[in-house]
Scaffold this motif. Structure first.
Motif, PDB file in Angstrom:
ATOM      1  N   CYS A  70      22.237 -42.417  -8.500  1.00  0.00           N
ATOM      2  CA  CYS A  70      21.590 -41.137  -8.187  1.00  0.00           C
ATOM      3  C   CYS A  70      21.521 -40.908  -6.685  1.00  0.00           C
ATOM      4  O   CYS A  70      21.796 -39.812  -6.187  1.00  0.00           O
ATOM      5  N   VAL A  71      21.147 -41.960  -5.953  1.00  0.00           N
ATOM      6  CA  VAL A  71      21.063 -41.853  -4.501  1.00  0.00           C
ATOM      7  C   VAL A  71      22.438 -41.541  -3.919  1.00  0.00           C
ATOM      8  O   VAL A  71      22.591 -40.681  -3.039  1.00  0.00           O
ATOM      9  N   ASP A  72      23.475 -42.248  -4.433  1.00  0.00           N
ATOM     10  CA  ASP A  72      24.841 -41.981  -3.967  1.00  0.00           C
ATOM     11  C   ASP A  72      25.220 -40.517  -4.161  1.00  0.00           C
ATOM     12  O   ASP A  72      25.854 -39.892  -3.301  1.00  0.00           O
ATOM     13  N   TYR A  77      26.633 -35.509  -0.888  1.00  0.00           N
ATOM     14  CA  TYR A  77      26.609 -34.082  -0.571  1.00  0.00           C
ATOM     15  C   TYR A  77      26.346 -33.837   0.924  1.00  0.00           C
ATOM     16  O   TYR A  77      26.383 -32.704   1.390  1.00  0.00           O
ATOM     17  N   LEU A  78      26.056 -34.913   1.678  1.00  0.00           N
ATOM     18  CA  LEU A  78      25.903 -34.805   3.134  1.00  0.00           C
ATOM     19  C   LEU A  78      27.246 -34.931   3.852  1.00  0.00           C
ATOM     20  O   LEU A  78      27.320 -34.757   5.072  1.00  0.00           O
ATOM     21  N   ASP A  79      28.283 -35.227   3.116  1.00  0.00           N
ATOM     22  CA  ASP A  79      29.636 -35.387   3.661  1.00  0.00           C
ATOM     23  C   ASP A  79      30.050 -34.123   4.420  1.00  0.00           C
ATOM     24  O   ASP A  79      29.868 -33.000   3.951  1.00  0.00           O
ATOM     25  N   MET A  80      30.631 -34.291   5.591  1.00  0.00           N
ATOM     26  CA  MET A  80      31.036 -33.155   6.424  1.00  0.00           C
ATOM     27  C   MET A  80      32.104 -32.299   5.753  1.00  0.00           C
ATOM     28  O   MET A  80      32.328 -31.152   6.143  1.00  0.00           O
ATOM     29  N   ASN A 108      17.311 -48.088  -0.261  1.00  0.00           N
ATOM     30  CA  ASN A 108      18.484 -47.512  -0.914  1.00  0.00           C
ATOM     31  C   ASN A 108      19.406 -46.824   0.083  1.00  0.00           C
ATOM     32  O   ASN A 108      20.632 -46.923  -0.012  1.00  0.00           O
ATOM     33  N   ILE A 109      18.824 -46.107   1.034  1.00  0.00           N
ATOM     34  CA  ILE A 109      19.630 -45.443   2.071  1.00  0.00           C
ATOM     35  C   ILE A 109      20.381 -46.485   2.891  1.00  0.00           C
ATOM     36  O   ILE A 109      21.576 -46.364   3.171  1.00  0.00           O
TER      37      ILE A 109
END
Length: 702
Positions: A70-72, A77-80, A108-109
């Motif tokens: 889920c974290v992944d 979605y933060l990918d440029m 987790n981050i």
């Protein structure tokens, strides 16, 4: 038992909702608007969860169902390579998750970041670097810890120097470094490990060859099929921004290193970087300039900390106009707006005024420099140079743009706007134009909006307002229906009447300027304004009457003189109370002060007050009271003689016992000779006429 069951049901429902949202996000292939809605729903669930945890320590958090997959999903979605709108919503979701999940979320981050870096593919590097960039502002301590982990930074140089490069990896890496520079420890680490290859990127050969004569670095396109001989301009400009931050704010380690060269290296000097950012700003083609504008603004915001760069920017009218144009079209609360305002704030900022003791301490510190040189303040930052820069900034039409941005900007932007106007208002010739262009209303509203906790911001806004109101006609500034507006302006001025209690040194300039501005307001033919000043500020005004500073004392007396035109002002001195007597005692003492301006203002107040019997009785009965007034009649200043004879006339024309006492006392104190001498010295008809009238009464008394 009932309470437990009732509390458990909603929690289970929320868990199901959370899993459903994650399932939809994992599917992918949705329209951007749909993805943003799903992210927003998850953000709300997480924010509500964090709030519930604060209220109830036993609350079962939905984070228990959020696993690594889920974290992944959210972090990817933060990918440029995602659309900007999706990245923005994902950033809010990540922030909400970290707040709700606490330490587990941080773990987790961190695990995600290191796992991706260890995989070592271009895709993994891009995502890891993008996550670090996004989380630096959210959880700076956590991200800095990841960033400074052993071995991470030292691998970036070899990665960036690979013969085959990925433009996306380069960009993601540099954006991460750019974000990391907000942290002093991270900035020092970037200086240590990355400075050399950052300069290589910025200083690439115009032919496209970097890294030496036999090297031809090739940059892969998104699909890896396109090779290029040089770094892209976006990459080069982003590297330049990072270098600007490193050079504008040197690391503590480099500052204290005795072996450090004191001569700026020729490559990528701060002047070169400033010139690069200037060229980026002045590009003609809008579509070409658009991608670089934010980077050039950010770079100039850092390089303009240096006095020599301030002078270059201020002397480039085309650049100033482009900065104003950029600020005009920039969105409120955007990095572009804040960066452009930072540049103007740097250009217009005056050095703080130092006491003599502080100046000596500064010189001693300079003598203690390792080189043994006296490194005093830069002459390019003295008041004369700053004033010229302020004029240049004003001339390109900055004020209307500042007024517009002040209405819906962020608190940080408002602080910069107030700071800029505060500096511009130092120049007296600009104050009228500042008022005409809306600066007064901006400052009045700005002062009210700045929170009480920000004392520096409130005092800066109030002092800027005071400076403008000293030099402008309040009737023109506030217009016809002005009672409410002036009342709103009075409050900021009162705020700075007492010296700043938090300041290390006692600065009386704001107090003086506030008194002068209030005096100007009290000159209006408007009893309502004078009444409001008395009602709101009288205790502070009385305190300043006793100031040991001559200028402050004079300004306070001048204000009192104007306030004596209002019934409420007269009542303070003429109600016959013990307090009124104390006030008259102070006024008489000030009428005999060494400073001519102070004597004149006190004399004007007495000329107004001696039309009342209680004041006449006090002056006559007070030791030296009549002598002080007769001394005014023979002053070398014609204005003071006028005030003196008006006061004497009021005394001798008083009715009843008070008038008789006054006439007897004046004759006994040599008043007839004093008035005759006044006639010999004076030429103004109004002074001669009133002196003759007073003499007639006294001669009849004899």
């Amino acid at each position: 038992m009932t309470e437990t069951l009732q509390g458990a049901a909603p929690a289970a429902t929320l868990e199901d909702q959370t899993l459903l949202v994650f399932a939809r996000l994992m599917e992918g292939g949705q329209e951007d608007e749909v993805t943003c809605r799903e992210l927003d729903e998850l953000t709300k669930l997480l924010n509500d969860d964090a709030e519930a945890q604060q209220k109830d320590k036993n609350y079962k958090t939905i984070c228990s169902v959020i696993d690594g997959d889920c974290v992944d999903t959210v972090l990817c979605y933060l990918d440029m390579r995602q659309p900007d709108i999706v990245r923005g919503h994902a950033t809010l979701t990540t922030s909400a998750y970290l707040k709700a999940a606490g330490d587990e979320g941080s773990k987790n981050i961190s695990a995600f970041f290191f796992e991706r870096v260890q995989r070592g593919t271009y895709d993994d590097y891009i995502v890891a670097f993008c996550v670090a960039s996004a989380t630096f502002p959210i959880v700076p301590d956590l991200t800095a810890k990841m960033f400074l982990s052993e071995g991470f930074l030292s691998t970036l140089g070899p990665l960036m120097r690979r013969e085959w490069k990925s433009r996306k990896v380069e960009t993601a890496c540099l954006e991460m470094l750019n974000a990391a520079c907000m942290n002093s420890l991270c900035r020092d680490a970037v200086q240590k490990y990355c400075l050399e290859w950052l300069e290589e990127v910025v200083d690439q050969d115009p032919t496209g060859v970097t890294g030496g004569p036999n090297k031809e670095p090739q940059v892969q396109g998104d699909g890896g099929s396109i090779s290029m001989r040089r770094h892209s301009e976006q990459v080069q400009h982003l590297a330049a921004v990072i270098l600007a931050k490193l050079k504008a704010v040197p690391s503590k380690e480099s500052e204290t290193d005795p072996s450090r060269s004191r001569i700026e290296p020729a490559s990528a000097s701060i002047e070169d970087l400033s010139e690069l950012f200037t060229k980026m700003m002045l590009r003609v083609e809008e579509e070409e300039a658009g991608s670089d504008k934010q980077q050039s603004i950010e770079g100039l915001a850092y390089t303009s900390i240096q006095p020599k760069i301030k002078e270059r920017i201020a002397g480039n009218e085309a650049l100033l106009k482009m900065l104003v144009k950029t600020l005009t079209t920039a969105q409120p609360r955007s990095p572009t707006t804040y960066g452009a305002l930072s540049i103007f704030a740097n250009l217009t900022r005056y050095r703080p005024v130092l006491t003599e003791e502080q100046k000596k301490m500064s010189q001693l510190k300079a003598y203690a420099d390792a080189a043994g040189k006296l490194a005093g303040p830069d002459i390019l930052d003295d008041d004369e140079h700053v004033a010229k820069r302020c004029q240049a900034v004003f001339d390109v039409g900055i004020i209307p743009v500042l007024v517009t941005h002040s209405k819906n900007g962020s608190p940080a932007s408002l602080g910069l706007i107030i700071s800029i106007i505060h500096s511009l208002a130092v120049t007296k010739s600009l104050r009228g134009s500042l008022a005409q262009q809306g600066a007064v209303k901006l400052l009045v509203v700005g002062w009210a909006v700045v929170p009480e906790s920000d004392e520096v911001g409130k005092r800066t806004a109030a002092q800027a307002l005071a400076r403008i109101l000293i030099s402008t006609n309040p009737a023109l500034v506030f217009g016809g229906n002005r009672s409410n507006t002036i009342d709103a302006a009075i409050r900021p001025l009162i705020y700075i009447l007492p010296p700043d209690p938090a300041a290390e040194t006692r600065d009386l300039l704001p107090t003086f300027e506030a008194l002068m501005a209030l005096t100007n307001l009290a000159s209006l033919d408007d009893d309502s304004t004078r009444s409001n000043i008395i009602r709101l500020a009288w205790s502070h005004i009385e305190e300043q009457l006793l100031s040991s500073n001559n200028l402050v004392c004079k300004a306070a007396v001048e204000l009192v003189c104007n306030l004596m035109q209002a019934p409420e002002g007269i009542a303070l001195y003429a109600d016959g109370s013990a307090q009124a007597g104390t006030r008259l005692h102070i006024l008489l003492a000030l009428a005999d002060a060494e400073d001519e301006g102070t004597r004149s203002a006190a004399g004007g107040a007495l000329a107004s007050l001696t039309g009342f019997e209680s004041v006449v009785r006090y002056v006559v009965q007070r030791e030296r009271g009549v002598k002080v007034i007769l001394g005014m009649c023979n002053d070398s200043n014609p204005g003071l003689r006028h005030r003196g004879v008006v006061t004497v006339y009021n005394l001798v024309m008083a009715e009843g016992d008070a008038g008789q006492l006054a006439r007897d006392k004046i004759v006994a104190e040599g008043g007839v000779e004093a008035l005759k001498e006044c006639l010999r010295q004076s030429r103004q008809p109004e002074v001669l006429q009133i002196t003759v009238e007073a003499l007639k009464v006294l001669l009849g008394q004899e």
